[in-house]
Every structure is written in C-alpha cells, then in structure tokens.
Design a protein around this motif. Structure first.
Motif, PDB file in Angstrom:
ATOM      1  N   TYR A   1       0.879  -1.168   0.000  1.00  0.00           N
ATOM      2  CA  TYR A   1       0.000   0.000   0.000  1.00  0.00           C
ATOM      3  C   TYR A   1       0.913   1.212   0.000  1.00  0.00           C
ATOM      4  O   TYR A   1       1.659   1.441   0.954  1.00  0.00           O
ATOM      5  N   GLN A   2       0.875   1.974  -1.066  1.00  0.00           N
ATOM      6  CA  GLN A   2       1.814   3.080  -1.232  1.00  0.00           C
ATOM      7  C   GLN A   2       1.114   4.247  -1.913  1.00  0.00           C
ATOM      8  O   GLN A   2       0.436   4.087  -2.931  1.00  0.00           O
TER       9      GLN A   2
ATOM     10  N   TYR B   1      -0.800  -2.079  -4.522  1.00  0.00           N
ATOM     11  CA  TYR B   1      -0.106  -2.650  -5.669  1.00  0.00           C
ATOM     12  C   TYR B   1       0.103  -4.146  -5.428  1.00  0.00           C
ATOM     13  O   TYR B   1       0.870  -4.532  -4.533  1.00  0.00           O
ATOM     14  N   PRO B   2      -0.586  -5.020  -6.163  1.00  0.00           N
ATOM     15  CA  PRO B   2      -0.323  -6.460  -6.027  1.00  0.00           C
ATOM     16  C   PRO B   2       1.069  -6.791  -6.551  1.00  0.00           C
ATOM     17  O   PRO B   2       1.515  -6.241  -7.567  1.00  0.00           O
TER      18      PRO B   2
ATOM     19  N   LEU C   1       4.761  -4.468 -13.542  1.00  0.00           N
ATOM     20  CA  LEU C   1       3.933  -3.271 -13.614  1.00  0.00           C
ATOM     21  C   LEU C   1       4.110  -2.348 -12.412  1.00  0.00           C
ATOM     22  O   LEU C   1       3.607  -1.218 -12.426  1.00  0.00           O
ATOM     23  N   TYR C   2       4.817  -2.793 -11.396  1.00  0.00           N
ATOM     24  CA  TYR C   2       5.021  -1.972 -10.198  1.00  0.00           C
ATOM     25  C   TYR C   2       5.783  -0.701 -10.576  1.00  0.00           C
ATOM     26  O   TYR C   2       6.904  -0.780 -11.103  1.00  0.00           O
ATOM     27  N   PRO C   3       5.218   0.487 -10.338  1.00  0.00           N
ATOM     28  CA  PRO C   3       5.786   1.714 -10.902  1.00  0.00           C
ATOM     29  C   PRO C   3       6.924   2.352 -10.114  1.00  0.00           C
ATOM     30  O   PRO C   3       7.550   3.298 -10.608  1.00  0.00           O
TER      31      PRO C   3
ATOM     32  N   LEU D   1       2.505  -1.948   4.447  1.00  0.00           N
ATOM     33  CA  LEU D   1       2.169  -0.528   4.409  1.00  0.00           C
ATOM     34  C   LEU D   1       3.428   0.307   4.235  1.00  0.00           C
ATOM     35  O   LEU D   1       4.309   0.273   5.098  1.00  0.00           O
ATOM     36  N   TYR D   2       3.518   1.038   3.121  1.00  0.00           N
ATOM     37  CA  TYR D   2       4.625   1.971   2.927  1.00  0.00           C
ATOM     38  C   TYR D   2       4.223   3.367   3.362  1.00  0.00           C
ATOM     39  O   TYR D   2       5.066   4.190   3.701  1.00  0.00           O
TER      40      TYR D   2
END
Length: 412
Positions: free
Chosen positions: A85-86, A91-92, A101-103, A282-283
């Motif tokens: 969670y960012q 983001y899965p 796909l992680y940006p 959690l970020y």
C-alpha cells in the motif's frame, strides 16, 4: 523426575509433550490461555489465532510432530499473495506481470532485485550477523532499492531500530519466503486453525498426569540443595521458555537480550477489503506495518465473515489509544464503514520476539544459567528468525537435555 516448565507457548508445550509420559510435568503460564503467540480467540462458531501464523514446507520438525499427533490430514497448502500500500494505492506483487507493472522501481532495479533473491540462500549468515541490513543491502542493490523497497519493510517491522537490524536476519527472511510459484508463495495452515495443535499437546500432557497452571506467573526461581524451587515449590529440573528479561525479574543472574513487542488487532468484517491479497505491507505512514487478509488465505466458509489482522511492532510500551488509532486509520485507508466491523480484538505482548540487531548471535550465545535448560525465542533454533519450526525444535532440544541430565546427573 519432577520437571517445571516456565511458559506455556509452543516450546514449553512441546517439551512437556515429549517428557510427560515418563516424568511429572508442571507448566506455569502467566496468561489465561496457553499457546503463547499461537493462542487463539474462541468465537461462538470458530477459533482464530490472536497473531497471524502460517508455516513452510521445509518445517520438518513441526510437520513430523503433526504426524505424531495424527494431525497431518488437517494440513492445507495454500497460496499467499502479496502486495504493498503506497501513496494511497494497493499494488499487487505476486505474479511476474504484477511485479513488472510496479511503478516505483525501474526495470533494471527489478532485475537487480530478482537476481538478489535468487542468490540469497548462498550467503554466509555468520558473516552477515555483524553487518547491518542497511549497509549490506545498499552495497548489494544500491541506495534507491534499499530506500524505496526494503527500508519501509524494516521500518514497519522494527521501527526506530530498523537501521540496526542484522543482514543475517534480512537474508534469512528473504530466503525462507522464496518458495514461490507463479501464483504466489506456498504456505501451510491447519484446517480451522492451530487450536487443534495446541489442544493435542495439552491433552497429551494432562492425560499423563501433568499440570498446566494458567494465570500463574513465576515470581521466583532458586536452586538449593540440589533442587530447583519455582515459587517455593521443589523440582528436579526446570525448562524456561520465556525471555531473559522476564527471567531476570525472578531473581536469576542472567545476561539480557533486547526484545520487541507486538500488537496485533484482529477484525471481523462483513466483506473483503484487501482486493484478494493475503499480505499487504504498508509503505504509507500508519500505526501498523502490515494488513493480513486472513480470509484471502484460509477459506472464508470456516468463519462466515472476513478476518483481517493489523500488525504493529513496538519497543517499550504501546500507545494507550493504539487500538482506536489503528481502526481509524484502517477505515480511512481501506474505505471501511464502522458498521462493517463486526468485532475487534487487540492482543499485545511486550516480549513478542528478539531484536535481531547486528552482533545478535554473540549476545545469544552468552545466554545461559548453569543447570537450567533454556528454550526461549532467543535460542539457536530461532536464529536468525523466530518461527513455529524454531520453537518446536527448541522444545524438543530442551526435552533431550533433560533426558541427558537424568542419565548423567553430573551434567546438571
């Protein structure tokens, strides 16, 4: 032999299970529920662990013990999906496509990270024990990957001590979580929870005439005339499974070792809220570090509602309003109305596990009391990361030490 076991968690129960057939066992447990961190809430229709748990396919001692207890047919191998969670977004990060796909990392950084996870099992943990995870990861992966990917994880797990955690802990953690397929991590769980495991151990102990004394903290430990006295009651031998800091409070002269606490909030919900993901780190700033969607892992049909854990770790004393702050933050981040929360229970333990700071192993090896058998989470079996497997092995080893003491009294 009359054997006292201090602590009714996994290690204490496993020691008692192994010794109860031939010896008189008395287990002292300060809480109202046995099982330690594996104890459960007992709802009207089901039981659920107070702290989230699962096990791994390589946990041989635990799996063998389940077989002895005729519980092997209750083992389920499930898929554990992950995400983060960012910046207000989930983001899965389970499948290769989701990772691509992680940006927040470039393709090159993701490639470096993938190579690192492939070689992580080949690092020398004894060398890494004296190096901080921050230093090691920065050298291996660069400043950006450390700051954007690993530092938030260390912060959520260790808070103010994040920069001091040993690289040995970090590498071990990554290695044990690498049993993955394209669909996610392969994790073990018991049908309808671990309460059957705890119950089987305790029933064996009491079935052989052993005692399990709940709500009975140990306040004094003394040795006199060849006997140990626990709360002024005589015993031939003692196994202690609690933290050194707690043992010091009983009057023992024992080196201490830093521990940290865990506060775990369990919520019963009317609907799923983690987008089908089991484990979300959690970020973003929050009074908890991870959201564990238990019923995205174990079948929802067991419970008739969705169950989520919020995990928080602390040093010292948790804030008195921590439960309310966690619920408020969770509702806001995951768009949960107050009427969608069916129940909420908080469990907190200031001695939930050792702090694996750089140089931890040397401190761990100094913890001893002549004649007293120690099997706490600081024991070698739980290095460099605590686990169900480590606690089972510590309990079995403690029982073997007692047996050797019986056969060779000079050892004691």
């Amino acid at each position: 032999m009359r054997i006292a076991i201090i602590g009714g968690g996994i290690s204490g129960l496993v020691s008692g299970y192994r010794l109860s057939k031939d010896h008189k066992i008395t287990i002292y447990e300060k809480s109202a529920e046995i099982g330690g961190l594996l104890s459960s809430y007992h709802r009207k229709a089901y039981s659920i662990e107070r702290y989230y748990h699962h096990f791994f396919s390589g946990d041989r001692a635990f799996l063998h013990l389940l077989d002895e207890l005729n519980l092997s047919d209750t083992i389920l191998w499930l898929k554990g999906s992950t995400g983060t969670y960012q910046n207000g977004t989930i983001y899965p990060l389970t499948t290769p496509l989701e990772i691509l796909l992680y940006p927040h990392l470039s393709i090159f950084e993701k490639f470096r990270l993938a190579l690192f996870t492939k070689k992580v099992k080949h690092f020398d943990l004894s060398h890494l024990d004296t190096i901080s995870a921050e230093k090691f990861l920065t050298e291996q992966l660069g400043e950006k990957i450390y700051r954007s990917f690993f530092r938030p994880l260390l912060n959520s797990k260790f808070g103010q001590n994040a920069e001091k955690i040993s690289a040995a802990w970090l590498v071990s953690r990554v290695a044990i979580r690498s049993d993955r397929s394209l669909g996610g991590e392969r994790l073990g769980y018991l049908e309808r929870g671990f309460s059957s495991f705890i119950e089987s151990l305790s029933n064996t102990i009491t079935g052989y005439g052993g005692e399990i004394r709940i709500n009975t903290p140990v306040t004094s430990i003394q040795k006199a005339g060849g006997e140990w006295y626990i709360n002024d009651e005589p015993f031939d031998a003692v196994i202690a499974t609690i933290a050194p800091g707690l043992l010091k409070k009983t009057g023992l002269d024992i080196p201490d070792i830093p521990y940290q606490g865990a506060a775990c909030l369990t919520l019963g919900l009317v609907r799923p809220v983690t987008q089908g993901i089991y484990w979300i780190n959690l970020y973003d700033d929050a009074p908890y570090g991870a959201v564990i969607g238990h019923t995205c892992f174990a079948p929802r049909t067991w419970y008739g509602e969705d169950i989520v854990y919020l995990a928080s770790y602390y040093t010292g004393t948790p804030a008195p309003d921590l439960k309310e702050r966690m619920i408020e933050d969770f509702r806001r981040k995951f768009s949960v109305r107050s009427d969608e929360i069916l129940w909420a229970e908080m469990s907190s333990d200031p001695y939930a596990g050792p702090l694996y700071l750089a140089g931890y192993k040397e401190q761990m090896n100094m913890i001893s009391v002549p004649g007293l058998v120690l099997a706490g989470m600081f024991s070698e079996e739980n290095y460099p990361e605590r686990s169900i497997e480590g606690s089972v092995r510590a309990g079995l080893r403690a029982a073997e030490e007692i047996i050797r003491m019986r056969e060779n009294p000079e050892v004691a």
